[in-house]
Design a protein around this motif. Structure first.
Motif: not given
Lengths: 264, 264
Positions: B136-139, B188-190, B194-195, B241-242
């Protein structure tokens, strides 16, 4: 209930009853717990539950639901483990394969299934086995598993209110021999081929068969649980294929895990 | 070419030139190799390559192609590593991040990035980071990466024959602020959530930050390589954010890997 009282200091594993009233374990999630119990040589007895009775038995037992539906109704699934060893008067009741596995490792640390510092990597491996590797097996094995249940459990699944039943009875029909079934097995093989390339990285740094070098661990039990399911419900058109894939790697893994298939 | 001759006994890493002619490494695949080189304290120099020159430089070097197109034409990608240490007259030329990583570990075994028996599990983790977590980071990040390239590289990607260019220049436009971008960050956050639940399993059996207990390993470098990419191309709307997600876990991981971000 004298048999219950007689064994009240022993761990109880609630497992799904197999076909025709037989008590052969087949559900991969439950095998994962069974492997750990056997590996750690813990004494336990099995209570076999028919599918239609899971909810009533687990709710009367006071087992924690695995999840909740959108309408708030609890969902009960197996395995459930009852351990009275710490407090026989108020035994611990656990559900969910991951919870039970982590509880057993923490409570009975000798013969660890998670060598130090390996919990995260092994958990991701087990997640991968369940969510990615096993996916293409579902259309092949779920109808065969259904077929081996007794009549009452089969009817339960066909009923619209069935606990986890597929929406239509058509999906309960095994794939007949032919190109569609072959395509599905090919998709399954692609997943095994990829995992073969991953496990082969341990050649020279292990036996190249088990996930963590030379000793079996949780990751191997997670994978072998899927192999047990395949053997149990599709011995001739499933296991007989897979055991020859990737130079016999999966047969060798099965052998490595075989000392832990029986309750001692 | 005197600079080449002077350093001919030193490992060379071919890396992609960053934006505006700067030599800041940003590509996650190449960071993974860079981390290993730094961790093992191996001497190396970097050759910065512009995107449009990758094919001509690597083919003239005699580097192995990463793959082949359906028409048989070879595909060249970075990283490429040249190691003359064993045979200066005929240096070893390697491509592909996984190959290079395994070569470095086998050839320079001190300070291992794969503790005994962990190659398979770590390789699956790295595969998961690349194929699932980073998806999900690609776009979000690919258009930002594109924007930071110099004009010549940008034009190369827009040309229909561009090596790995997207089919339309529209996909090179970063997502503007708004609900679509927020949805993409939520996806991306989801994945990070999970990780987080996986890595948290090591709490009590490690620091709960690195993948294998207390010491950094290949798995951490694989993940931190993605964090480096985010920091490099999206410091304000990405890393900011991350670094606060999951109790600051990713910032802590970045700190754990920071001693291995510089070439010694």
């Amino acid at each position: 209930m004298s048999s219950h009282r007689a064994s009240s200091s022993v761990i109880t594993l609630y497992d799904l009853k197999g076909g025709s009233g037989s008590s052969q374990p087949w559900a991969p999630n439950i095998w994962r717990v069974r492997f750990i119990l056997n590996y750690k040589r813990l004494r336990y007895r099995t209570v076999w539950v028919d599918f239609p009775d899971v909810e009533s038995i687990l709710s009367s037992l006071g087992a924690p639901p695995s999840s909740f539906r959108s309408n708030g109704r609890p969902v009960y699934t197996l395995p459930v483990l009852v351990d009275p060893s710490r407090n026989p008067g108020r035994p611990l009741i656990l559900s969910n394969t991951n919870n039970i596995s982590e509880y057993l490792e923490a409570t009975y640390p000798s013969k660890p299934v998670f060598p130090p510092g390996s919990r995260a990597l092994q958990s991701l491996y087990a997640h991968y086995i369940q969510e990615v590797l096993a996916k293409p097996l579902l259309p092949l094995l779920v109808p065969l598993s259904h077929q081996q249940l007794d009549h009452r459990s089969q009817s339960y699944f066909r009923a619209p209110g069935g606990l986890t039943g597929p929406p239509s009875s058509a999906t309960n029909q095994p794939l007949p021999p032919g190109p569609e079934r072959e395509r599905q097995w090919l998709q399954a093989k692609e997943q095994f081929d990829f995992l073969d390339s991953i496990l082969a990285k341990n050649v020279g740094d292990g036996d190249g068969i088990v996930a963590m070098g030379f000793e079996v661990s949780y990751a191997d039990f997670a994978l072998c649980s899927v192999l047990m399911w395949i053997r149990q419900v599709a011995l001739h058109d499933g296991w007989s294929r897979i055991q020859h894939w990737n130079g016999g790697r999966w047969e060798q893994l099965w052998q490595k895990c075989s000392p832990y298939m029986d309750n001692h």
